[in-house]
Design a protein around this motif. Structure first.
Motif, PDB file in Angstrom:
ATOM      1  N   VAL A   1       3.430 143.724  46.400  1.00  0.00           N
ATOM      2  CA  VAL A   1       2.821 144.141  47.668  1.00  0.00           C
ATOM      3  C   VAL A   1       1.554 143.332  47.935  1.00  0.00           C
ATOM      4  N   GLU A   2       0.731 143.163  46.909  1.00  0.00           N
ATOM      5  CA  GLU A   2      -0.533 142.432  47.052  1.00  0.00           C
ATOM      6  C   GLU A   2      -0.315 141.008  47.532  1.00  0.00           C
ATOM      7  N   LEU A   3       0.734 140.355  47.037  1.00  0.00           N
ATOM      8  CA  LEU A   3       1.006 138.963  47.394  1.00  0.00           C
ATOM      9  C   LEU A   3       1.805 138.836  48.692  1.00  0.00           C
ATOM     10  N   GLY A   4       2.155 139.951  49.295  1.00  0.00           N
ATOM     11  CA  GLY A   4       2.874 139.900  50.565  1.00  0.00           C
ATOM     12  C   GLY A   4       4.306 139.422  50.440  1.00  0.00           C
ATOM     13  N   ILE A   5       4.924 139.656  49.285  1.00  0.00           N
ATOM     14  CA  ILE A   5       6.337 139.303  49.104  1.00  0.00           C
ATOM     15  C   ILE A   5       7.160 140.369  49.823  1.00  0.00           C
TER      16      ILE A   5
ATOM     17  N   ALA B   1       5.539 123.211  41.340  1.00  0.00           N
ATOM     18  CA  ALA B   1       6.200 123.957  42.407  1.00  0.00           C
ATOM     19  C   ALA B   1       5.363 123.927  43.682  1.00  0.00           C
ATOM     20  N   GLU B   2       4.050 124.096  43.545  1.00  0.00           N
ATOM     21  CA  GLU B   2       3.159 124.036  44.712  1.00  0.00           C
ATOM     22  C   GLU B   2       3.288 122.699  45.419  1.00  0.00           C
ATOM     23  N   ARG B   3       3.275 121.634  44.638  1.00  0.00           N
ATOM     24  CA  ARG B   3       3.367 120.293  45.218  1.00  0.00           C
ATOM     25  C   ARG B   3       4.705 120.106  45.939  1.00  0.00           C
ATOM     26  N   LYS B   4       5.772 120.579  45.322  1.00  0.00           N
ATOM     27  CA  LYS B   4       7.088 120.385  45.932  1.00  0.00           C
ATOM     28  C   LYS B   4       7.252 121.220  47.193  1.00  0.00           C
ATOM     29  N   VAL B   5       6.789 122.459  47.168  1.00  0.00           N
ATOM     30  CA  VAL B   5       6.906 123.299  48.364  1.00  0.00           C
ATOM     31  C   VAL B   5       6.132 122.685  49.526  1.00  0.00           C
ATOM     32  N   LYS B   6       4.929 122.195  49.245  1.00  0.00           N
ATOM     33  CA  LYS B   6       4.147 121.566  50.312  1.00  0.00           C
ATOM     34  C   LYS B   6       4.880 120.347  50.858  1.00  0.00           C
ATOM     35  N   GLY B   7       5.482 119.555  49.970  1.00  0.00           N
ATOM     36  CA  GLY B   7       6.204 118.365  50.407  1.00  0.00           C
ATOM     37  C   GLY B   7       7.419 118.701  51.253  1.00  0.00           C
ATOM     38  N   VAL B   8       8.160 119.724  50.841  1.00  0.00           N
ATOM     39  CA  VAL B   8       9.342 120.127  51.603  1.00  0.00           C
ATOM     40  C   VAL B   8       8.937 120.724  52.947  1.00  0.00           C
ATOM     41  N   ALA B   9       7.924 121.577  52.957  1.00  0.00           N
ATOM     42  CA  ALA B   9       7.478 122.204  54.202  1.00  0.00           C
ATOM     43  C   ALA B   9       7.003 121.164  55.213  1.00  0.00           C
ATOM     44  N   ALA B  10       6.434 120.060  54.724  1.00  0.00           N
ATOM     45  CA  ALA B  10       5.950 119.013  55.622  1.00  0.00           C
ATOM     46  C   ALA B  10       7.104 118.251  56.266  1.00  0.00           C
TER      47      ALA B  10
ATOM     48  N   THR C   1       8.258 134.895  51.761  1.00  0.00           N
ATOM     49  CA  THR C   1       8.507 134.747  50.329  1.00  0.00           C
ATOM     50  C   THR C   1       9.471 135.820  49.848  1.00  0.00           C
ATOM     51  N   CYS C   2      10.304 135.420  48.877  1.00  0.00           N
ATOM     52  CA  CYS C   2      11.364 136.285  48.356  1.00  0.00           C
ATOM     53  C   CYS C   2      11.375 136.237  46.838  1.00  0.00           C
ATOM     54  N   LEU C   3      11.819 137.321  46.256  1.00  0.00           N
ATOM     55  CA  LEU C   3      11.934 137.426  44.801  1.00  0.00           C
ATOM     56  C   LEU C   3      13.293 138.023  44.470  1.00  0.00           C
ATOM     57  N   SER C   4      14.004 137.424  43.504  1.00  0.00           N
ATOM     58  CA  SER C   4      15.276 137.970  43.037  1.00  0.00           C
ATOM     59  C   SER C   4      15.141 138.341  41.570  1.00  0.00           C
TER      60      SER C   4
ATOM     61  N   ARG D   1       0.079 130.449  44.942  1.00  0.00           N
ATOM     62  CA  ARG D   1      -0.161 129.083  45.416  1.00  0.00           C
ATOM     63  C   ARG D   1       0.541 128.837  46.755  1.00  0.00           C
ATOM     64  N   VAL D   2       1.768 129.323  46.884  1.00  0.00           N
ATOM     65  CA  VAL D   2       2.504 129.150  48.142  1.00  0.00           C
ATOM     66  C   VAL D   2       1.788 129.876  49.268  1.00  0.00           C
ATOM     67  N   LYS D   3       1.351 131.107  48.990  1.00  0.00           N
ATOM     68  CA  LYS D   3       0.659 131.886  50.020  1.00  0.00           C
ATOM     69  C   LYS D   3      -0.611 131.178  50.478  1.00  0.00           C
TER      70      LYS D   3
END
Length: 458
Positions: free
Chosen positions: A138-142, A73-82, A121-124, A111-113
């Motif tokens: 709260v700690e992770l800033g979601i 997931a970390e790798r994919k998020v970085k790739g999409v964000a780029a 960032t969002c959580l459902s 990892r995303v943070k």
């Protein structure tokens, strides 16, 4: 940047949603989201759900093409964000419940943070175990949490949830519903007190909770929810509701409920697409297949300055839209109202062929003011490069039924067969391109001209 907003009263909340496509109807036209499918397990059963069924061509919550590890997931998020400059939100929504997979979920968010700056960032969640994780959220800033709440009365809830599973114990029937509801309401209240924006999703289930959702909306608003999103029932193949023969609500029924909730002071989300748990791109489009994990670089360069500049340009477009809307704001004359369906691939434009549309944006206008009503899903008339003039009578019949209260349909192109079917149903199909607001106002005048001249519009 701070934009005017009808969703929240505080300026801090406005800043938090100005680039969030789910919380802001304006932002969803320009900003993109990414759902990361790292949470396969679920701790409740819903009668409309069957997570064993999956299809790459199906669009509904809980459906994914593959489940990722936090590292993937970390790798994919970085790739999409780029690559996807308008990406503003990264969320986890399944395919099960993120908090039934808490270790994987929070590892991924950490990892995303750390590696992808400048995204929200969002959580459902279904909320069953939410109260145990609020400090970590709260700690992770979601900053945004969505909770699906379909009932606040256990006697209604037992018709939706056959069982829930918590700390090694399986609860069934009314007991299961009562436990889930108490945890959900506790979660809304505690998150709101900690400054987390809460969106409540509710599924409209005719004959089960359709009347009850008025009470749900009042309660979650009282507890501090920012936004209420009422969506139509989608029945998964093989689910209990399919076996029971339940039906989804008609668009008119959903619209009537939304209007009732809005009149009661509820702040509604009307542009929800009921996205897959691996969706990428603008709401209403899913570009997940364009960002395959195996094509992602291990450590791509994310140009933060370029991303921010691009997104500030989008902010400016939204600001200009809001200023223009405020300058021409009038009360829509219900006696002169025309309902319009729009085929759009995003970008706030009429830019999609009728045959390729899987949804239509619905608007009301009196020729001066344009009001967004909601989204209506359809089965696409054409697939790929198929001939859109082919005889697909059953699909056309379904589309014309779904759009039966619309007077005009706008698209970037349409074949002869659907054009004739829409005309026969009393819907004027017009081929136009350009900004949705401007095209709607111009097209309503065009439609009125033909009405006054009593000329066939075929």
């Amino acid at each position: 940047m701070k934009l005017e907003s009808t969703l929240c009263s505080s300026s801090a909340a406005e800043d938090d949603i100005s680039r969030h496509p789910c919380y802001s109807e304006e932002a969803h036209r320009f900003f993109a989201r990414m759902h990361i499918p790292v949470a396969p397990a679920c701790n409740i059963q819903c009668n409309y759900c069957n997570r064993k069924f999956d299809c790459v061509n199906e669009s509904r919550p809980g459906v994914v093409s593959e489940v990722l590890t936090p590292e993937q997931a970390e790798r994919k998020v970085k790739g999409v964000a780029a690559q996807l400059m308008q990406l503003s939100v990264v969320g986890i929504a399944g395919p099960g419940d993120p908090l039934a997979n808490a270790d994987k979920t929070f590892d991924t968010f950490a990892r995303v943070k750390k590696h992808v700056q400048g995204v929200m960032t969002c959580l459902s969640t279904n909320g069953l175990t939410l109260y145990r994780h609020i400090d970590r959220i709260v700690e992770l800033g979601i900053g945004h949490v969505t909770i699906t709440i379909n009932a606040i009365d256990p006697d209604v809830g037992k018709e939706i949830y056959p069982w829930v599973f918590d700390e090694g114990v399986r609860y069934e029937g009314r007991e299961a519903a009562a436990l889930l509801i108490s945890r959900q309401l506790q979660g809304v209240e505690e998150l709101a007190k900690r400054g987390i924006l809460v969106k409540v999703n509710s599924i409209m289930i005719p004959g089960v909770n359709d009347k009850h959702l008025v009470e749900v909306s009042k309660k979650v608003k009282e507890l501090g929810a920012t936004l209420h999103n009422v969506t139509p029932l989608i029945i998964a193949p093989g689910s209990q509701y399919e076996k029971d023969g339940r039906k989804a609500p008609r668009p008119r029924e959903l619209n009537q409920l939304q209007e009732q909730l809005s009149e009661g002071g509820t702040k509604l989300m009307r542009h929800c697409r009921q996205c897959r748990a691996d969706a990428v791109g603008l709401l209403g489009q899913d570009r997940n297949q364009d960002f395959q994990l195996e094509t992602m670089e291990a450590d791509p360069v994310i140009d933060l300055d370029a991303r921010e500049q691009f997104q500030q340009e989008l902010d400016s477009k939204i600001r200009q839209r809001l200023i223009a809307k405020e300058n021409r704001r009038t009360i829509l004359d219900e006696n002169k109202k025309t309902r319009v369906a729009v085929a759009s691939r995003g970008g706030d434009k009429v830019n999609q062929h009728f045959g390729h549309a899987t949804e239509f944006m619905i608007f009301d206008t009196d020729g001066t003011e344009v009001k967004f009503i909601g989204i209506r899903k359809i089965q696409a008339y054409c697939h790929g490069t198929a001939d859109c003039n082919g005889d697909k009578g059953e699909t056309l019949q379904e589309i014309t039924s779904i759009l039966s209260d619309c007077r005009i349909l706008l698209s970037s192109g349409i074949g002869d067969a659907p054009r004739a079917a829409l005309n026969k149903a009393g819907i004027l199909p017009l081929v136009r391109k350009g900004g949705i607001q401007e095209v709607i106002l111009e097209s309503v005048k065009y439609g009125s001209y033909f009405e006054n001249m009593n000329i066939s519009k075929g």
